[in-house]
Scaffold this active site. Structure first.
Site, PDB file in Angstrom:
ATOM      1  N   ASP A  52      32.243  -2.165   3.057  1.00  0.00           N
ATOM      2  CA  ASP A  52      32.089  -3.108   4.247  1.00  0.00           C
ATOM      3  C   ASP A  52      30.685  -3.163   4.858  1.00  0.00           C
ATOM      4  O   ASP A  52      30.504  -3.668   6.042  1.00  0.00           O
ATOM      5  CB  ASP A  52      33.177  -2.719   5.319  1.00  0.00           C
ATOM      6  CG  ASP A  52      33.285  -1.234   5.694  1.00  0.00           C
ATOM      7  OD1 ASP A  52      32.213  -0.441   4.979  1.00  0.00           O
ATOM      8  OD2 ASP A  52      34.095  -1.089   6.313  1.00  0.00           O
ATOM      9  N   ASP A  91      36.114  -2.021  -0.225  1.00  0.00           N
ATOM     10  CA  ASP A  91      36.416  -1.285   1.014  1.00  0.00           C
ATOM     11  C   ASP A  91      37.611  -2.110   1.662  1.00  0.00           C
ATOM     12  O   ASP A  91      37.322  -3.369   1.803  1.00  0.00           O
ATOM     13  CB  ASP A  91      35.263  -1.239   1.929  1.00  0.00           C
ATOM     14  CG  ASP A  91      34.387   0.099   2.084  1.00  0.00           C
ATOM     15  OD1 ASP A  91      35.079   1.050   1.873  1.00  0.00           O
ATOM     16  OD2 ASP A  91      33.307  -0.121   2.335  1.00  0.00           O
ATOM     17  N   GLU A 123      38.904   4.442   5.108  1.00  0.00           N
ATOM     18  CA  GLU A 123      38.618   5.532   5.990  1.00  0.00           C
ATOM     19  C   GLU A 123      39.772   6.182   6.350  1.00  0.00           C
ATOM     20  O   GLU A 123      40.337   5.606   7.159  1.00  0.00           O
ATOM     21  CB  GLU A 123      37.453   5.055   6.920  1.00  0.00           C
ATOM     22  CG  GLU A 123      36.248   4.352   6.312  1.00  0.00           C
ATOM     23  CD  GLU A 123      35.133   3.708   7.176  1.00  0.00           C
ATOM     24  OE1 GLU A 123      35.356   3.971   8.433  1.00  0.00           O
ATOM     25  OE2 GLU A 123      34.235   3.023   6.718  1.00  0.00           O
ATOM     26  N   GLU A 190      30.657  11.427   4.002  1.00  0.00           N
ATOM     27  CA  GLU A 190      29.513  10.735   4.522  1.00  0.00           C
ATOM     28  C   GLU A 190      29.030  11.672   5.438  1.00  0.00           C
ATOM     29  O   GLU A 190      29.685  12.083   6.450  1.00  0.00           O
ATOM     30  CB  GLU A 190      29.762   9.305   4.912  1.00  0.00           C
ATOM     31  CG  GLU A 190      28.548   8.772   5.577  1.00  0.00           C
ATOM     32  CD  GLU A 190      28.811   7.144   5.765  1.00  0.00           C
ATOM     33  OE1 GLU A 190      29.932   6.699   5.364  1.00  0.00           O
ATOM     34  OE2 GLU A 190      27.690   6.400   6.328  1.00  0.00           O
TER      35      GLU A 190
HETATM   36  O1  KIV Z   1      30.498   0.482   3.185  1.00  0.00           O
HETATM   37  C1  KIV Z   1      29.690   1.210   2.598  1.00  0.00           C
HETATM   38  O2  KIV Z   1      28.574   0.954   1.980  1.00  0.00           O
HETATM   39  C2  KIV Z   1      30.100   2.457   2.233  1.00  0.00           C
HETATM   40  C3  KIV Z   1      29.306   3.430   1.643  1.00  0.00           C
HETATM   41  C4  KIV Z   1      28.212   3.941   2.806  1.00  0.00           C
HETATM   42  C5  KIV Z   1      30.044   4.623   1.177  1.00  0.00           C
HETATM   43  O3  KIV Z   1      31.274   2.856   2.663  1.00  0.00           O
END
Ligand code: KIV
Length: 272
Positions: A52, A91, A123, A190
């Site tokens: 995302d 995501d 998340e 992260e």
């Molecule tokens: O959205 C994204 O790029 C991520 C990475 C930073 C793991 O979730």
């Protein structure tokens, strides 16, 4: 000799587990469109994340919050069309799964059905565990994401390193275990201290993928546009830039403009 498409061995979630088991690090990058996904798949990347972060990188928003489920599906469809080998993970965007587990399942099913991707990423820990289980029960592989979770940026207030304090580190360890027990095939960690990244990775059977989580995790992920040097203003310590594509592209475009203005382009061999 080129390998026929049908002979390319596709990366699966099981293979990621085997890579951890034999101590082989997992490589992961983001992609949001066909052209870049084609290049990084051809280069041999193990996992492509349709992150995302497209909200920032592709649309110019200041956070990941505005991107919609429809927009994520559009990006994912473009990536899936390009990929022969890599595992493609998408995501679940902000607002598409936090409400309740039925909504989370509906969103995950739309991603899988409409894009052809192989897994989703979400998340959070304990707060989303019911939704994680519901999605897994539909046969959809789930990757977790702990530490700095950008969808919660307005709760954190800053993008600084997470879980430096004991209480937050303990919660992260508990959440990682919960996600593993629920059936997640992997977890992104992260921006956390390297020691914590290593401890969590050792305590789990499933592979961890770090971004700013040190070298003791089971794989690494970076945002493609950051590592290629297309995004200029972002300089976190964990980022290694492999190119300065911003300058390269700017110089190339400058040369093109000069050639057009000076009537050098097109020359005799560039016209019919
Ligand atoms: O959205 C994204 O790029 C991520 C990475 C930073 C793991 O979730």
């Amino acid at each position: 000799m080129s390998v026929a498409k049908k002979d390319i061995k596709k990366v699966t979630t099981h293979q990621l587990q085997e890579m951890k088991n034999r101590g082989e690090k997992i490589s992961m990058l983001t992609a949001y469109d066909y052209s870049y996904a084609r290049i990084i798949d051809d280069a041999g990347i193990d996992v492509i994340l349709v992150g995302d972060s497209a909200s920032n990188v592709m649309a110019g928003h200041i956070s990941t919050l505005p991107i919609t489920l429809d927009q994520m599906i559009y990006h994912a469809q473009s990536v899936v069309r390009a990929v022969d080998r890599a595992l493609v993970i998408v995501d679940l965007p902000f607002g598409s799964y936090q409400g309740n587990s039925s909504e989370a399942l509906r969103s995950a099913i739309r991603i899988m059905k409409e894009s052809g991707a192989h897994a989703v990423k979400m998340e959070g820990g304990e707060e989303i565990i019911e939704s994680v289980k519901r999605i897994l029960s539909a046969g959809i592989p789930v990757m977790g994401h702990l530490g700095l979770t950008p969808q919660s940026i307005y709760k954190f207030g800053t993008y600084t390193v997470r879980a430096k304090e004991e209480a937050e580190a303990e919660k992260l360890k508990t959440d990682a275990k919960l996600l593993e027990q629920a059936g997640c095939f992997s977890i992104v960690l992260e921006k956390i201290p390297a020691k914590l990244g290593e401890d969590v990775s050792k305590s789990l059977e499933i592979p961890t993928i770090g971004i700013g989580a040190g070298n003791g995790v089971d794989g690494q992920v970076l945002v493609l546009h950051d590592m290629l040097g297309i995004t200029k203003e972002f300089h976190p310590r964990f980022l290694r830039r492999y190119l300065d594509l911003y300058s390269e592209i700017k110089n190339a475009v400058g040369s093109y403009i000069d050639d057009v203005k000076s009537k050098d382009f097109p020359n005799d061999s560039e016209q019919y």
